[in-house]
Design a protein around this motif. Structure first.
Motif, PDB file in Angstrom:
ATOM      1  N   PHE A 140      -6.395  -1.403   8.124  1.00 27.13           N
ATOM      2  CA  PHE A 140      -6.749  -2.749   8.580  1.00 27.13           C
ATOM      3  C   PHE A 140      -6.437  -3.732   7.460  1.00 27.13           C
ATOM      4  O   PHE A 140      -7.336  -4.276   6.829  1.00 27.13           O
ATOM      5  CB  PHE A 140      -8.235  -2.822   8.967  1.00 27.13           C
ATOM      6  CG  PHE A 140      -8.505  -3.741  10.135  1.00 27.13           C
ATOM      7  CD1 PHE A 140      -8.443  -5.120   9.995  1.00 27.13           C
ATOM      8  CD2 PHE A 140      -8.800  -3.214  11.380  1.00 27.13           C
ATOM      9  CE1 PHE A 140      -8.689  -5.959  11.065  1.00 27.13           C
ATOM     10  CE2 PHE A 140      -9.049  -4.042  12.465  1.00 27.13           C
ATOM     11  CZ  PHE A 140      -8.991  -5.421  12.316  1.00 27.13           C
ATOM     12  N   HIS A 141      -5.130  -3.954   7.227  1.00 25.12           N
ATOM     13  CA  HIS A 141      -4.774  -4.804   6.085  1.00 25.12           C
ATOM     14  C   HIS A 141      -3.478  -5.562   6.358  1.00 25.12           C
ATOM     15  O   HIS A 141      -2.616  -5.125   7.110  1.00 25.12           O
ATOM     16  CB  HIS A 141      -4.640  -3.967   4.810  1.00 25.12           C
ATOM     17  CG  HIS A 141      -3.494  -3.004   4.836  1.00 25.12           C
ATOM     18  ND1 HIS A 141      -2.281  -3.290   4.256  1.00 25.12           N
ATOM     19  CD2 HIS A 141      -3.368  -1.768   5.373  1.00 25.12           C
ATOM     20  CE1 HIS A 141      -1.459  -2.268   4.427  1.00 25.12           C
ATOM     21  NE2 HIS A 141      -2.100  -1.326   5.112  1.00 25.12           N
ATOM     22  N   ARG A 142      -3.376  -6.706   5.674  1.00 26.43           N
ATOM     23  CA  ARG A 142      -2.185  -7.550   5.746  1.00 26.43           C
ATOM     24  C   ARG A 142      -1.472  -7.632   4.403  1.00 26.43           C
ATOM     25  O   ARG A 142      -0.422  -8.262   4.302  1.00 26.43           O
ATOM     26  CB  ARG A 142      -2.566  -8.959   6.205  1.00 26.43           C
ATOM     27  CG  ARG A 142      -3.029  -9.024   7.636  1.00 26.43           C
ATOM     28  CD  ARG A 142      -3.325 -10.437   8.082  1.00 26.43           C
ATOM     29  NE  ARG A 142      -4.564 -10.953   7.502  1.00 26.43           N
ATOM     30  CZ  ARG A 142      -5.081 -12.127   7.803  1.00 26.43           C
ATOM     31  NH1 ARG A 142      -4.460 -12.927   8.658  1.00 26.43           N
ATOM     32  NH2 ARG A 142      -6.216 -12.522   7.253  1.00 26.43           N
ATOM     33  N   GLU A 143      -2.055  -7.036   3.379  1.00 26.08           N
ATOM     34  CA  GLU A 143      -1.443  -7.012   2.049  1.00 26.08           C
ATOM     35  C   GLU A 143      -1.431  -5.581   1.526  1.00 26.08           C
ATOM     36  O   GLU A 143      -2.272  -4.769   1.907  1.00 26.08           O
ATOM     37  CB  GLU A 143      -2.220  -7.907   1.072  1.00 26.08           C
ATOM     38  CG  GLU A 143      -2.138  -9.382   1.397  1.00 26.08           C
ATOM     39  CD  GLU A 143      -2.883 -10.240   0.401  1.00 26.08           C
ATOM     40  OE1 GLU A 143      -2.293 -11.200  -0.129  1.00 26.08           O
ATOM     41  OE2 GLU A 143      -4.071  -9.945   0.137  1.00 26.08           O
ATOM     42  N   GLY A 144      -0.485  -5.316   0.675  1.00 26.34           N
ATOM     43  CA  GLY A 144      -0.419  -4.036  -0.004  1.00 26.34           C
ATOM     44  C   GLY A 144      -0.354  -4.261  -1.493  1.00 26.34           C
ATOM     45  O   GLY A 144      -0.557  -5.367  -1.981  1.00 26.34           O
ATOM     46  N   PHE A 145      -0.053  -3.199  -2.240  1.00 26.44           N
ATOM     47  CA  PHE A 145      -0.045  -3.336  -3.695  1.00 26.44           C
ATOM     48  C   PHE A 145       1.081  -2.529  -4.315  1.00 26.44           C
ATOM     49  O   PHE A 145       1.549  -1.534  -3.753  1.00 26.44           O
ATOM     50  CB  PHE A 145      -1.391  -2.920  -4.294  1.00 26.44           C
ATOM     51  CG  PHE A 145      -1.907  -1.562  -3.839  1.00 26.44           C
ATOM     52  CD1 PHE A 145      -1.403  -0.383  -4.364  1.00 26.44           C
ATOM     53  CD2 PHE A 145      -2.912  -1.490  -2.895  1.00 26.44           C
ATOM     54  CE1 PHE A 145      -1.886   0.847  -3.954  1.00 26.44           C
ATOM     55  CE2 PHE A 145      -3.413  -0.260  -2.484  1.00 26.44           C
ATOM     56  CZ  PHE A 145      -2.892   0.913  -3.013  1.00 26.44           C
ATOM     57  N   SER A 146       1.496  -2.985  -5.482  1.00 23.07           N
ATOM     58  CA  SER A 146       2.449  -2.219  -6.276  1.00 23.07           C
ATOM     59  C   SER A 146       1.700  -1.085  -6.960  1.00 23.07           C
ATOM     60  O   SER A 146       0.464  -1.082  -7.034  1.00 23.07           O
ATOM     61  CB  SER A 146       3.118  -3.118  -7.313  1.00 23.07           C
ATOM     62  OG  SER A 146       2.147  -3.602  -8.249  1.00 23.07           O
ATOM     63  N   LEU A 147       2.450  -0.132  -7.458  1.00 22.51           N
ATOM     64  CA  LEU A 147       1.835   0.980  -8.190  1.00 22.51           C
ATOM     65  C   LEU A 147       1.702   0.574  -9.656  1.00 22.51           C
ATOM     66  O   LEU A 147       2.693   0.283 -10.319  1.00 22.51           O
ATOM     67  CB  LEU A 147       2.692   2.237  -8.067  1.00 22.51           C
ATOM     68  CG  LEU A 147       2.058   3.528  -8.591  1.00 22.51           C
ATOM     69  CD1 LEU A 147       0.872   3.930  -7.721  1.00 22.51           C
ATOM     70  CD2 LEU A 147       3.102   4.640  -8.627  1.00 22.51           C
ATOM     71  N   PRO A 148       0.465   0.516 -10.183  1.00 27.72           N
ATOM     72  CA  PRO A 148       0.305   0.111 -11.583  1.00 27.72           C
ATOM     73  C   PRO A 148       1.010   1.078 -12.527  1.00 27.72           C
ATOM     74  O   PRO A 148       1.189   2.267 -12.215  1.00 27.72           O
ATOM     75  CB  PRO A 148      -1.221   0.157 -11.785  1.00 27.72           C
ATOM     76  CG  PRO A 148      -1.815   0.129 -10.412  1.00 27.72           C
ATOM     77  CD  PRO A 148      -0.820   0.813  -9.533  1.00 27.72           C
ATOM     78  N   GLY A 149       1.414   0.574 -13.678  1.00 31.82           N
ATOM     79  CA  GLY A 149       2.019   1.431 -14.683  1.00 31.82           C
ATOM     80  C   GLY A 149       1.090   2.572 -15.064  1.00 31.82           C
ATOM     81  O   GLY A 149      -0.123   2.381 -15.174  1.00 31.82           O
TER      82      GLY A 149
END
Length: 236
Positions: A140-149
């Motif tokens: 249930f989301h409209r945003e995602g995220f990059s994978l942190p270093g």
């Protein structure tokens, strides 16, 4: 003779009527006590987790990029479990806050796609080494995220490649929702109905119908996942 005090898990929620759902149920069944805080309503967060066995930050309708005071305060506060190497789980918004804290990026899909409903995920090799993952999860989301270093990717999906990760030994983030009870899902379907017209979203009937098929596997995964993160307190 009084029994031994249960170790506490800090539970961070973002709305007045939000619930820890099945995550809370499982933690209580596993021998923990819940210390529930709601920062948007003015609840403070502890300066240390010395009095807690770990922490869970849940989701919410807000964005991890919002400039609200509590969003910035929570994101900064994540230095506490990271510095003290305490078990931490971020779910959806909580995972996105962790990503922002670690210098990653939270943003929407380049083509405007959302994940609202049931979608397949695939565990990475590192994820498969840890445990068996469900084929379908509730989103249930409209945003995602990059994978942190330095983070280790554990599971991925087609539209949002970063679905689950571990950072260090004890910090975990997941994009999807395994915590919903049936009542919670029904509430989300009613209150979130206007989002079902967004690109990639599924109609409400598919949310509830998919639950009949996929939820048992998701719950089994959650039970195992929470034990892997927080363990089980010694009995007695």
């Amino acid at each position: 003779m009084p029994g031994k005090a249960r170790p506490k898990i800090l539970v961070v929620l973002h709305q007045e009527h939000s619930s820890a759902g099945r995550v809370g149920h499982v933690l209580i069944e596993n021998g923990f006590e819940l210390d529930i805080r709601r920062p948007p309503l003015g609840d403070p967060l502890p300066d240390t987790l010395d009095g807690h066995a770990g922490a869970v930050v849940f989701g919410g309708p807000m964005s991890a990029n919002d400039q609200d005071e509590f969003v910035r305060r929570e994101t900064d506060w994540l230095a506490v479990p990271l510095k003290e190497n305490r078990p931490f789980l971020g779910i959806c918004l909580g995972a996105q806050m962790l990503v922002n804290h670690l210098g990653g990026k939270v943003e929407g899909h380049g083509e405007g796609l959302v994940e609202i409903g049931w979608y397949p995920i695939k565990a990475t090799e590192e994820g498969r080494k840890l445990m068996h993952w469900p084929e379908m999860v509730y989103q249930f989301h409209r945003e995602g995220f990059s994978l942190p270093g330095d983070a280790v990717l554990l599971a991925s999906s087609e539209s949002y490649p970063n679905q689950a990760f571990r950072y260090g030994d004890n910090a975990w983030g997941i994009q999807f929702h395994a915590e919903l009870t049936r009542v919670m899902m029904q509430r989300w379907v009613v209150r979130g109905a206007e989002r079902f017209v967004l690109p990639g979203a599924q109609p409400g009937r598919d949310h509830l119908g998919g639950r009949l098929i996929w939820d048992m596997h998701l719950k089994r995964w959650l039970d195992e996942f929470l034990v892997r993160i927080f363990g089980e307190p010694a009995k007695g």
